[in-house]
Design a protein around this motif. Structure first.
Motif, short mmCIF file in Angstrom:
data_model
loop_
_atom_site.label_atom_id
_atom_site.label_comp_id
_atom_site.label_asym_id
_atom_site.label_seq_id
_atom_site.Cartn_x
_atom_site.Cartn_y
_atom_site.Cartn_z
N TYR A 80 -11.87 10.14 -10.17
CA TYR A 80 -11.51 11.57 -10.18
C TYR A 80 -10.32 11.85 -11.09
O TYR A 80 -9.59 12.82 -10.91
N ASN A 81 -10.12 10.98 -12.08
CA ASN A 81 -9.16 11.21 -13.17
C ASN A 81 -7.70 11.16 -12.71
O ASN A 81 -6.84 11.81 -13.31
N PHE A 82 -7.39 10.39 -11.69
CA PHE A 82 -6.00 10.14 -11.32
C PHE A 82 -5.44 9.13 -12.32
O PHE A 82 -6.10 8.15 -12.66
N LYS A 83 -4.20 9.37 -12.77
CA LYS A 83 -3.68 8.60 -13.90
C LYS A 83 -2.39 7.84 -13.61
O LYS A 83 -1.88 7.15 -14.49
N ARG A 84 -1.85 7.97 -12.41
CA ARG A 84 -0.64 7.17 -12.15
C ARG A 84 -0.63 6.70 -10.70
O ARG A 84 -1.28 7.27 -9.83
N ILE A 85 0.14 5.62 -10.47
CA ILE A 85 0.25 5.00 -9.15
C ILE A 85 1.72 4.78 -8.83
O ILE A 85 2.49 4.26 -9.65
N PHE A 86 2.09 5.18 -7.63
CA PHE A 86 3.41 4.85 -7.09
C PHE A 86 3.22 3.72 -6.09
O PHE A 86 2.31 3.75 -5.26
N THR A 87 4.05 2.69 -6.18
CA THR A 87 4.01 1.62 -5.19
C THR A 87 5.44 1.23 -4.85
O THR A 87 6.38 1.59 -5.55
N CYS A 88 5.59 0.50 -3.77
CA CYS A 88 6.91 0.25 -3.21
C CYS A 88 7.25 -1.24 -3.26
O CYS A 88 6.53 -2.07 -2.69
N LEU A 89 8.35 -1.56 -3.93
CA LEU A 89 8.86 -2.93 -3.98
C LEU A 89 10.30 -2.98 -3.48
O LEU A 89 11.10 -3.79 -3.95
N LEU A 90 10.63 -2.11 -2.52
CA LEU A 90 12.01 -2.05 -2.06
C LEU A 90 12.45 -3.35 -1.39
O LEU A 90 13.61 -3.72 -1.40
N SER A 91 11.49 -4.03 -0.80
CA SER A 91 11.82 -5.34 -0.22
C SER A 91 10.59 -6.24 -0.32
O SER A 91 9.46 -5.76 -0.22
N VAL A 92 10.81 -7.48 -0.54
CA VAL A 92 9.72 -8.45 -0.58
C VAL A 92 9.87 -9.35 0.63
O VAL A 92 10.71 -10.25 0.66
N GLU A 93 9.09 -9.05 1.67
CA GLU A 93 9.20 -9.78 2.93
C GLU A 93 8.14 -10.87 3.01
O GLU A 93 7.05 -10.72 2.48
N GLY A 94 8.48 -11.96 3.70
CA GLY A 94 7.52 -13.04 3.88
C GLY A 94 7.44 -13.92 2.65
O GLY A 94 8.44 -14.16 1.96
N ASN A 95 6.25 -14.41 2.37
CA ASN A 95 6.01 -15.31 1.25
C ASN A 95 6.10 -14.54 -0.07
O ASN A 95 5.21 -13.77 -0.42
N TYR A 125 0.36 0.75 -0.90
CA TYR A 125 1.36 -0.06 -0.23
C TYR A 125 0.74 -1.42 0.13
O TYR A 125 0.26 -1.63 1.25
N PRO A 126 0.72 -2.35 -0.81
CA PRO A 126 0.08 -3.66 -0.59
C PRO A 126 0.62 -4.41 0.62
O PRO A 126 -0.10 -5.17 1.25
N ASN A 127 1.90 -4.19 0.96
CA ASN A 127 2.48 -4.88 2.12
C ASN A 127 1.90 -4.39 3.44
O ASN A 127 2.06 -5.03 4.48
N HIS A 128 1.23 -3.22 3.41
CA HIS A 128 0.72 -2.61 4.65
C HIS A 128 -0.79 -2.39 4.62
O HIS A 128 -1.32 -1.70 5.49
N SER A 129 -1.47 -2.93 3.62
CA SER A 129 -2.90 -2.71 3.46
C SER A 129 -3.57 -3.98 2.98
O SER A 129 -2.92 -4.86 2.40
N GLU A 130 -4.87 -4.06 3.19
CA GLU A 130 -5.64 -5.17 2.64
C GLU A 130 -5.81 -4.97 1.13
O GLU A 130 -6.05 -3.85 0.67
N VAL A 131 -5.67 -6.04 0.40
CA VAL A 131 -5.72 -5.97 -1.07
C VAL A 131 -7.03 -5.35 -1.55
O VAL A 131 -7.04 -4.49 -2.45
N GLU A 132 -8.15 -5.77 -0.98
CA GLU A 132 -9.44 -5.25 -1.42
C GLU A 132 -9.57 -3.76 -1.15
O GLU A 132 -10.19 -3.02 -1.93
N GLU A 133 -8.97 -3.31 -0.05
CA GLU A 133 -9.00 -1.88 0.28
C GLU A 133 -8.19 -1.08 -0.74
O GLU A 133 -8.60 0.00 -1.17
N VAL A 134 -7.07 -1.63 -1.13
CA VAL A 134 -6.24 -0.98 -2.15
C VAL A 134 -6.98 -0.90 -3.48
O VAL A 134 -6.98 0.14 -4.15
N LYS A 135 -7.62 -1.99 -3.86
CA LYS A 135 -8.36 -2.01 -5.12
C LYS A 135 -9.47 -0.95 -5.12
O LYS A 135 -9.67 -0.23 -6.11
N ALA A 136 -10.18 -0.85 -4.00
CA ALA A 136 -11.27 0.13 -3.91
C ALA A 136 -10.72 1.55 -4.00
O ALA A 136 -11.34 2.43 -4.62
#
Length: 373
Positions: free
Chosen positions: A28-43, A9-20
């Motif tokens: 550990y062989n995870f192969k998919r990511i769910f992320t949320c774009l239900l609203s684009v708030e701010g800039n 959830y990039p809107n609620h986390s630091e970008v570098e933390e998400v990348k890490a």
């Protein structure tokens, strides 16, 4: 192919933390990511730039990214359902429609030239999928994914989950559902009481949740709904066999070597002529025919107990069983261990001829009970 996934959830986390976190999950062989774009708030430009950065890291780690969207977001960003190039430009592999259109729009989307997957909300339980397919959609570009529920007691009931999942599996559509981390606290909304699909999973260990979803044979992808799961959880999930149920068990301290080998090393499958009372794995009695199996622990039997018949049962000697119901013990059946409490309910999903294994969770230090029921 059954896969593991994480949510970010990039809107609620630091970008570098998400990348890490993405890098760690990939390890550990995870192969998919769910992320949320239900609203684009701010800039909006800043938000989109951050999404692109994060998705680029996912791509570098060969992870598929599906972004949760809604018709409202299409309006906010001036996107038409006939032109999904925006999502391709930010690097997404597909979009999940949290709320849908009328059916025809989704059908058109499945033919998008960008090759994006169109993921539908499985949890609603309507004729939504049937309606979309009636508009001659391209089913190879359709996915189905359940909701998650951050509020305690609002998750799906089991019967509804089964019924709605079947609607998609019967059409050959790839499905996904969410499990919840005990250590993670970040989701798309302020409420944080776990982010699972099934309410019955909310207090269970994350590994048990995943085993259950796969054991239903109705879910392909298991996604951790909240961020950030611990490395211990990621590692434990990566060690599950998505296609074969492995039950965590405890063994009695004084179990003989042969009986321990039967439980932990021999292959097991449930006989086709099934019993209401026990799951029967009978090949060990053939392999160890002639071996002396003494009666050493014969208390009353409870659901989840792992049993091996003693030589007092003659031709049944060495047969492994798992109790599905409480039973009396004639004094000829050894209780050699038990399925851990939180996984006993998984026994109800074992079908005729189904293969399964045991994993010893820890050594039990309780002495055996030699009383006869």
């Amino acid at each position: 192919m059954r896969r593991l996934g994480i949510s970010v959830y990039p809107n609620h986390s630091e970008v570098e933390e998400v990348k890490a976190y993405i890098e760690l999950a990939s390890k550990y062989n995870f192969k998919r990511i769910f992320t949320c774009l239900l609203s684009v708030e701010g800039n909006k430009e800043k938000v989109i730039k951050e999404f692109k950065e994060i998705i680029a890291v996912a791509k570098d780690n060969e992870m598929e990214v599906i972004a949760d969207v809604s018709p409202q977001l299409f309006e906010e960003l001036g996107i038409s359902y006939t032109d999904l190039s925006f999502f391709k430009e930010i690097g997404a592999n597909g979009i999940r429609l949290d709320n849908g259109f009328t059916g025809n729009e989704e059908s058109v989307m499945t033919f998008n030239p960008q090759g994006l997957k169109i993921e539908l909300n499985v949890s609603n339980g309507t004729k939504y999928l049937e309606n979309i397919l009636s508009y001659q959609a391209n089913p190879s570009n359709l996915y189905g994914c359940h909701n998650f529920y951050p509020h305690k007691y609002t998750g799906l009931g089991y019967d509804h989950f089964i019924a709605t999942s079947k609607q998609y599996k019967e059409q050959g559509i790839k499905t996904a559902a969410f499990v919840s981390s005990k250590t993670a606290t970040i989701g798309p909304w302020p409420v944080s009481e776990g982010l699972c699909t099934l309410e019955m999973h909310r207090e269970l260990p994350i590994v048990t949740q995943a085993k259950h979803l796969w054991a239903t044979e109705l879910i392909d992808d298991v996604i951790i709904g909240n961020a950030f799961a611990s490395e211990e959880e990621l590692k434990a999930l990566s060690e599950i066999d998505p296609y074969q149920l492995i039950l965590n068990c405890e063994l009695v301290e004084e179990i003989p070597e042969t009986e321990q080998k039967i439980v932990l090393e021999e292959p097991h499958y449930n006989r086709g002529d099934v019993s209401d009372y026990v799951i029967r794995s009978t090949q060990s009695r053939v392999k160890y025919s002639g071996h002396e199996f003494p009666a050493f622990n014969t208390p009353a039997i409870k659901k989840g107990d792992i049993l091996i018949e003693s030589s007092l049962y003659a031709r049944y000697a060495g047969e492994l069983q798992v109790a599905r119901l409480p039973m009396e013990n004639s004094g000829r059946t050894n209780v050699v261990g038990w399925v851990v409490e939180e996984e006993v309910f998984l026994l109800d999903l074992i079908k005729p001829w189904q293969k399964f294994k045991f994993h010893q969770k820890r050594i039990n230090l309780i002495k055996v009970n030699t009383s006869v029921a």
